[in-house]
Design a protein around this motif. Structure first.
Motif, mmCIF file in Angstrom:
data_model
loop_
_atom_site.group_PDB
_atom_site.id
_atom_site.type_symbol
_atom_site.label_atom_id
_atom_site.label_comp_id
_atom_site.label_asym_id
_atom_site.label_seq_id
_atom_site.Cartn_x
_atom_site.Cartn_y
_atom_site.Cartn_z
ATOM 1 N N THR A 281 0.838 -1.193 0.000
ATOM 2 C CA THR A 281 0.000 0.000 0.000
ATOM 3 C C THR A 281 0.879 1.252 0.000
ATOM 4 N N SER B 172 1.256 5.479 0.735
ATOM 5 C CA SER B 172 0.827 6.757 1.318
ATOM 6 C C SER B 172 1.537 7.870 0.554
ATOM 7 N N LEU C 101 2.576 11.743 0.408
ATOM 8 C CA LEU C 101 2.782 12.839 1.356
ATOM 9 C C LEU C 101 3.177 14.102 0.602
ATOM 10 N N VAL D 199 -3.062 3.087 -3.427
ATOM 11 C CA VAL D 199 -2.903 4.349 -2.693
ATOM 12 C C VAL D 199 -4.017 4.433 -1.661
ATOM 13 N N GLU E 252 -4.021 6.596 1.058
ATOM 14 C CA GLU E 252 -4.227 7.921 1.652
ATOM 15 C C GLU E 252 -3.348 8.951 0.954
ATOM 16 N N LEU F 159 -1.834 12.493 2.125
ATOM 17 C CA LEU F 159 -1.638 13.351 3.289
ATOM 18 C C LEU F 159 -1.135 14.724 2.845
ATOM 19 N N ARG G 81 -6.390 13.793 3.223
ATOM 20 C CA ARG G 81 -6.315 13.980 4.668
ATOM 21 C C ARG G 81 -5.488 15.231 4.946
ATOM 22 N N ALA H 145 1.683 8.059 8.561
ATOM 23 C CA ALA H 145 1.294 7.337 7.346
ATOM 24 C C ALA H 145 1.000 5.869 7.622
ATOM 25 N N LYS H 146 -0.013 5.340 6.936
ATOM 26 C CA LYS H 146 -0.454 3.959 7.132
ATOM 27 C C LYS H 146 0.069 3.011 6.050
ATOM 28 N N GLY H 147 0.619 3.565 4.968
ATOM 29 C CA GLY H 147 1.054 2.739 3.848
ATOM 30 C C GLY H 147 2.393 2.063 4.067
ATOM 31 N N LEU I 223 6.143 4.993 1.252
ATOM 32 C CA LEU I 223 5.983 6.441 1.362
ATOM 33 C C LEU I 223 6.363 7.065 0.024
ATOM 34 N N LYS J 286 8.347 2.397 3.984
ATOM 35 C CA LYS J 286 8.346 3.128 5.243
ATOM 36 C C LYS J 286 9.376 2.554 6.207
#
Length: 232
Positions: free
Chosen positions: A2, A4, A6, A31, A33, A35, A56, A76-78, A81, A146
């Protein structure tokens, strides 16, 4: 895996919509999210500008790109990054390109095309395909797992400028770096306000001071902003 995305921002309400629309259009299922990491010092109406978009919005307690991106990375949840500038347009298949690069490298970026017909800027764009530190820059994006970002300690927050170069210098000492054959589209607004050679001289001075380590990041930033007209 996944992803995220940024995006650190500072008074970017006039530029960011096209970027966000392109991200959403091509994001697919991976994807999870987007941010928006807005500087504590931003004074525009970015939150209201983005209210209709699936993002977000986070008003960070930070006022530099390095600290804003670290702040977002921690939230971040992914698994991956993906750091993007607020005025950068991604290629439509950007997720598959990230996956492709990360099959042979631990981190990477896209090539960049500066949105201009100026021949000198076309030459600048050509050099973004080369794997040299001086050919890099945050407007080309940066992506990595990440876990690897955290292992490297994130961005060094003393770098209020050149944070991407410092991170890449540390990362490339440990990990393999890859460059996608696809390109992002980068705004030419800085060149339109300052001219090609003025930008080149300011960039050269900043990179020279960074590599020689004969000025603090704050001094480099002060000299850079003094040399250029940057109203964003």
């Amino acid at each position: 895996m996944t992803v995220s995305i940024l995006i650190p921002t500072y008074n970017e309400s006039k530029s960011i919509q096209k970027t966000v629309e392109g991200i959403i259009e091509g994001k697919g299922d991976q994807v999870i999210e987007i941010l928006i990491l807005d500087s504590v010092n931003s004074t525009d109406n970015l939150k209201e500008t983005l209210a209709a978009y699936e993002v977000r919005y986070i008003k960070t307690p930070c006022n530099s790109r390095s600290s804003q991106m670290n702040y977002g990375a921690n939230l971040a949840k992914g698994d991956i990054l993906f750091f993007v500038h607020a005025d950068t347009i991604l290629p439509k298949n950007y997720v598959s390109e990230i996956t492709k690069v990360l099959q042979f490298a631990q981190l990477g970026c896209f090539r960049a095309i500066i949105e201009s017909k100026n021949v000198l800027l076309k030459i600048n764009s050509f050099f973004t395909r080369l794997n040299f530190l001086w050919c890099r820059g945050g407007d080309q994006t940066l992506f990595l797992k990440k876990a690897d970002f955290l292992e490297l300690g994130g961005f060094d927050e003393q770098y209020v400028i050149m944070e991407d170069y410092d991170f890449l210098r540390r990362a490339q000492a440990k990990f393999k770096f890859g460059i996608s054959k696809k390109s992002v589209i980068v705004s030419a607004r800085k060149y339109e306000k300052n001219g090609f050679w003025r930008i080149q001289l300011a960039n050269f001075a900043a990179m020279r001071a960074f590599l020689k380590d004969n000025a603090t990041p704050q001094q480099i930033k002060e000299n850079y902003t003094k040399a250029l007209n940057l109203d964003y």
